[in-house]
Enzyme design. Structure first.
Site, PDB file in Angstrom:
ATOM      1  N   LYS A   1       0.811  -1.216   0.000  1.00 38.11           N
ATOM      2  CA  LYS A   1       0.000   0.000   0.000  1.00 38.11           C
ATOM      3  C   LYS A   1       0.849   1.273   0.000  1.00 38.11           C
ATOM      4  O   LYS A   1       0.449   2.294  -0.544  1.00 38.11           O
ATOM      5  CB  LYS A   1      -0.919   0.015   1.222  1.00 38.11           C
TER       6      LYS A   1
ATOM      7  N   GLU B   1      -9.927   5.643   2.961  1.00 37.25           N
ATOM      8  CA  GLU B   1     -10.739   4.580   3.538  1.00 37.25           C
ATOM      9  C   GLU B   1      -9.804   3.394   3.749  1.00 37.25           C
ATOM     10  O   GLU B   1      -8.779   3.292   3.082  1.00 37.25           O
ATOM     11  CB  GLU B   1     -11.853   4.183   2.559  1.00 37.25           C
TER      12      GLU B   1
ATOM     13  N   SER C   1       1.743  -9.652  -0.660  1.00 35.86           N
ATOM     14  CA  SER C   1       1.418  -8.223  -0.644  1.00 35.86           C
ATOM     15  C   SER C   1       1.604  -7.565   0.720  1.00 35.86           C
ATOM     16  O   SER C   1       1.771  -6.358   0.801  1.00 35.86           O
ATOM     17  CB  SER C   1      -0.020  -8.024  -1.124  1.00 35.86           C
TER      18      SER C   1
END
Lengths: 253, 387
Positions: free
Chosen positions: B84, B106, B373
């Site tokens: 991210k 969010e 990830s």
């Protein structure tokens, strides 16, 4: 001329602002909803805006969202709305407008939706999550059935973008008074006047102010700049507190 | 292809009042993003702050167990623990150079919220994070991290109280605060230009992985590239630079939830239909009447009823295969990778690892490159509850 425009101009002809009350279909319950519509109609609404409930209404504030979700839980859907409206076709003096989000309409099928709206006597449509860039296919489907796709503009809409919406627009232009979601506000932005004047130059159809409207006194400052007012959250809260649509409409008469 | 579209998917299905900030963002993408000032600073941040390039790791024990060559692209080694950060530093820097003061986001699993908060702190901006009330409880460690780094966290009580509702509320906040605030969208979904912008920042995963794999394998490409798909940002980043390589099979793994008949899943490509939500036309979990269905996955970061439009497109043209892994299979992979390789994967990434485990018979002798990830520290609480 679209029925919504005709009704708003009739009110203006009598020196009044056109009144556009909003209720989600099936609110406060599926039976009483139709009684509320009759009261709003009898109290002089020019256009009645009927919400098509959606699970994820991003343009709506908490009051409308809660009411809409309640209607969904009660089993309200597009088929019910259009079938019930069809049974009552011709019974309302006000023009009828459906407001909602694209996905339920898209799943219903645009052509079927347009045909059923026409059969039900609906003359206007607002899709809250559809800017000009994405609107062509909806407009092409509904306009041949006499249904106007009502443009929504606001405080941050440039004159250039207003012109995109004004091109061929029918019914009325919905001017959103706040940068935000639906719901009552105590004070309206000072910038509204300036932007309404801009919209006046661009649109040759009536202009209605909505979002945050709860009382006619709020509108006197915009004399000459608007033709109609939309109110939803204030009306919903009024009904939820056990009072009638008719008494809500009293100060507006 | 139409601007903002991937085949039939994508678009800008949002209220008119959000068009001006989207147009402003698109202009910034075209002018600020390619500028030397942006590119130089962004490259330095990725190196010095994120720790890029992230490694690729060969898994000798699991490879032997499964009868295949298992490689991991280690986004879990990034600062803040997941892919991210690639996106939030990119969007944060872009927003800063646009003159914005606040990063709004969010978050589901909390990883995007943490990464946005890191970017805001680094860039001297304010972070405002919307998180479903259910996720606030099940991802407490990330909530604590965000608070420590100065984020304002708003627990969303509406709807299903998970990621989709957090997105609804964040969009509403952006409507109101668009002049000062950039909506740092967390995945390669939403209205144009977000799917393209997020892919731009995440494609570094496959750029590095492709070079690293070839350098370690005598110039050969992997046979299969695998990534988990919620909104789909790590997967689109992992796929992007392999898309032209026709010999490479791309596999996106969606979450099947508990996997029982009729259960809620988070698998809109496998179980959904075409529709419009959160600004995009894509595949959705919805009723025949167009109401959005609740989703479920044991991995909060996959718990979303929609998917980025480029994935819907890659599926439609047959360039990527999308399949599902259920909660139990993901939890098994979580444990197996931890025990056999000493790597604790995020429950989201565990879905991708589980694909290799569950399909080992089909994959005998093949090289399988999985995007890991994120790391799984945040999920230990969920595992405690289940085990």
């Amino acid at each position: 001329m679209n029925a919504m425009q005709r009704k708003i101009e009739e009110a203006r002809g009598k020196g009044k602002v056109g009144l556009i009350p909003f209720l989600p279909a099936g609110f406060p319950d599926r039976e009483r909803f139709w009684k509320e519509l009759e009261e709003l109609d009898a109290a002089g609404a020019s256009v009645i805006e009927i919400g098509m409930p959606f699970s994820d209404p991003v343009a709506d504030g908490p009051v409308v969202e809660k009411a809409s979700l309640r209607c969904l839980a009660d089993g309200v859907n597009l088929a019910w709305i259009l079938t019930e409206l069809r049974k009552r076709k011709g019974q309302f003096n006000a023009a009828l407008l459906l407001m909602g989000y694209l996905n339920p309409v898209y799943q219903y099928g645009l052509d079927r939706f347009a045909e059923d709206c026409e059969a039900a006597g609906v003359s206007g449509l607002i899709i809250a999550d559809m800017p000009h860039e994405e609107s062509r296919f909806v407009r092409d489907a509904v306009e041949p059935h006499g249904i106007a796709l009502v443009p929504l503009i606001g405080l941050n809409t440039s004159k250039e973008r207003m012109k995109l919406y004004a091109d061929g627009a029918q019914g009325f232009c919905y001017f959103v008074s706040v940068l935000g979601t639906t719901g009552q506000r105590d004070a309206l932005s000072a910038r509204i006047k300036e932007k309404l004047a801009e919209a006046r130059e661009v649109f040759d159809i009536p202009i209605a102010l909505g979002f945050g409207i709860k009382h006619p006194d709020q509108l006197t400052q915009f004399d000459g700049l608007l033709d109609a007012a939309v109110f939803g959250s204030a009306l919903i809260s009024h009904i939820e507190s056990g009072r009638s649509s008719d008494s809500f409409m009293e100060p507006w008469k | 292809m139409r601007k903002g579209y991937f085949g039939d998917f994508g678009g800008q299905f949002i209220p008119e009042l959000l068009m001006p900030p989207l147009i402003e963002l698109e202009e910034a993408m075209e002018t600020i993003l390619p500028s030397e000032a942006f590119q130089t600073r962004f490259a330095a941040m990725l190196k010095e702050n994120v720790g890029r390039p992230s490694a690729i790791t060969y898994c000798p024990n699991l490879s032997k167990d499964l009868g295949l060559d298992l490689w991991l692209k280690r986004e879990d080694l990034n600062h803040s623990g997941a892919h991210k950060i690639n996106n939030t530093l990119g969007q944060g820097l872009l927003a800063k150079m646009m003159g914005k003061k606040v990063l709004l986001a969010e978050t589901g699993a909390g990883m995007h919220g943490v990464a946005t908060t890191v970017a805001a702190a680094m860039l001297d901006m304010k972070a405002v994070i919307y998180m479903g009330a259910t996720d606030v409880i099940r991802q407490a460690p990330n909530v604590n991290r965000m608070r420590l780094m100065g984020a304002e966290i708003i627990a969303v009580e509406s709807g299903t109280k998970t990621l989709k509702d957090a997105i609804n509320e964040a969009l509403r906040r952006w409507l109101a605060d668009q002049e000062t605030t950039h909506y740092c969208f967390g995945t390669a979904a939403g209205p144009h230009p977000f799917p393209t912008l997020v892919r731009e920042f995440q494609q570094i995963i496959s750029k590095e992985a492709r070079e690293q794999f070839m350098a370690r394998n005598q110039g050969k490409l992997p046979d299969v590239v695998v990534a988990c798909v919620g909104g789909g940002s790590n997967a689109i980043g992992m796929f992007h630079n392999f898309v032209p390589d026709e010999s490479v099979k791309l596999v996106g793994v969606e979450a099947a939830g508990t996997g029982e008949p009729g259960c809620y899943s988070s698998a809109p490509i496998d179980h959904g239909t075409e529709g419009v939500l959160h600004g995009m036309k894509t595949k959705l979990l919805q009723t025949p009447e167009g109401q959005i269905e609740p989703s479920h996955s044991v991995a909060p970061g996959l718990d979303y009823p929609g998917v980025g439009p480029e994935h819907a497109y890659l599926d439609a043209i047959g360039r990527a295969d999308y399949t599902t892994i259920n909660d139990a299979q993901a939890i098994n992979a979580f444990k197996v990778l931890s025990r056999r390789e000493g790597i604790i994967p995020a429950l989201e990434s565990s879905h991708a690892v589980a694909y290799a485990i569950e399909n080992k018979d089909k994959l005998q002798g093949k090289s399988v490159l999985v995007c890991l990830s994120g790391r799984g520290d945040k999920d230990l609480g969920i595992l405690d509850e289940i085990m």
